[in-house]
Write a protein that holds these residues in place. Sequence first.
Motif, PDB file in Angstrom:
ATOM      1  N   THR A  54      68.811 -32.633   6.440  1.00 45.65           N
ATOM      2  CA  THR A  54      69.880 -31.628   6.334  1.00 45.65           C
ATOM      3  C   THR A  54      71.205 -32.353   6.547  1.00 45.65           C
ATOM      4  O   THR A  54      71.425 -32.952   7.597  1.00 45.65           O
ATOM      5  N   HIS A  55      72.044 -32.372   5.520  1.00 43.39           N
ATOM      6  CA  HIS A  55      73.290 -33.143   5.626  1.00 43.39           C
ATOM      7  C   HIS A  55      74.410 -32.516   4.807  1.00 43.39           C
ATOM      8  O   HIS A  55      74.176 -31.631   3.983  1.00 43.39           O
ATOM      9  N   LEU A  56      75.601 -33.002   5.074  1.00 44.77           N
ATOM     10  CA  LEU A  56      76.791 -32.518   4.372  1.00 44.77           C
ATOM     11  C   LEU A  56      77.319 -33.611   3.445  1.00 44.77           C
ATOM     12  O   LEU A  56      77.307 -34.789   3.801  1.00 44.77           O
ATOM     13  N   ASP A  57      77.730 -33.207   2.239  1.00 46.26           N
ATOM     14  CA  ASP A  57      78.454 -34.101   1.329  1.00 46.26           C
ATOM     15  C   ASP A  57      79.940 -33.805   1.483  1.00 46.26           C
ATOM     16  O   ASP A  57      80.371 -32.670   1.239  1.00 46.26           O
ATOM     17  N   ALA A  58      80.714 -34.803   1.857  1.00 46.22           N
ATOM     18  CA  ALA A  58      82.166 -34.603   1.946  1.00 46.22           C
ATOM     19  C   ALA A  58      82.766 -34.654   0.535  1.00 46.22           C
ATOM     20  O   ALA A  58      82.196 -35.286  -0.363  1.00 46.22           O
ATOM     21  N   ILE A 105      76.173 -28.687   1.209  1.00 46.37           N
ATOM     22  CA  ILE A 105      75.152 -28.868   2.245  1.00 46.37           C
ATOM     23  C   ILE A 105      73.805 -28.923   1.527  1.00 46.37           C
ATOM     24  O   ILE A 105      73.477 -28.016   0.751  1.00 46.37           O
ATOM     25  N   GLU A 106      73.052 -29.996   1.767  1.00 44.57           N
ATOM     26  CA  GLU A 106      71.783 -30.165   1.059  1.00 44.57           C
ATOM     27  C   GLU A 106      70.614 -30.198   2.045  1.00 44.57           C
ATOM     28  O   GLU A 106      70.791 -30.555   3.210  1.00 44.57           O
ATOM     29  N   ASN A 107      69.432 -29.841   1.539  1.00 39.11           N
ATOM     30  CA  ASN A 107      68.221 -29.774   2.378  1.00 39.11           C
ATOM     31  C   ASN A 107      68.388 -28.802   3.550  1.00 39.11           C
ATOM     32  O   ASN A 107      67.981 -29.088   4.677  1.00 39.11           O
TER      33      ASN A 107
END
Length: 266
Positions: free
Chosen positions: A84-88, A225-227
């Motif tokens: 679970t992470h964010l792409d800036a 936001i992915e996963n």
Amino acid sequence: MSENVVVLLLLMQISNNYCARNELNIFLFSGHYEFVDLTHSFDNETIYWPNSLNFVFVKKIEELGADGSWYAANDFTAGEHGGTHLDAPYHFYRGGLHAGELPLEKLIVPLVIVDMSAKVNDDPNFVLYKEHLDYILNDNNGKPCIIIFKFGWSKYFNDRKKYLGLAENSNELNFPGLSEEVAKWITSSYKNVVGLGVDVASVDPGSSKQFPVHKITSRHGLYNIENVNLNRDIPEYGCTALVLPMKIKLGTGAPLRLVAICPKEQ
Ligand SMILES: [Zn+2]
């Protein structure tokens, strides 16, 4: 004015301030709200984007002292884009903000969940078009919000091959995602959307080679936001999202602890 009246007025002032300061806590801890974790755990099995460094967790010290005292510490290394992470915005737009530069005003915001899982029906080739959304997106009172799209993919997170749709002997990926049309529509007609989320490995479909959704959201200052972990149902409206990525100063992305504060179903 007598001294007593002055003291009384002062006390009233202090108690008014105290109540005002406490209102949020009274609200949050009234028993009518719950905190929902939308994050997958990080361990050596966590799914990372294929060309990225996996999460490597190394147990370093676990010591029971002669006096019964305990000490433990570990190391981890990881790429930015996994779990679970964010792409800036900087991930796909040179002029965009880095992970550590995103203001809290864009990270603590109302959350809209768009549940497409029944329409997706486990089809890894599903792509979300504008027609699917016609019924949704109210005006959100003009305040910032994020939209998380549920494709029903979180249940595959522990099966890398199925989750990414990896074909035999190839690096081709195959999982649902958003269309370029939807990204354009969200960024042009709904200025209050500050970020998009998905319960798959990328906002673009797995088969995408050009990543149009990433490019459009980045250029418009939106983060992705992915996963997202959507194994648990939460209300489509009425929750507040706490989007708190690790504050990596120059990060193109960062691991994210994603939490929602939701009204309890009565
Ligand atoms: Zn990413």
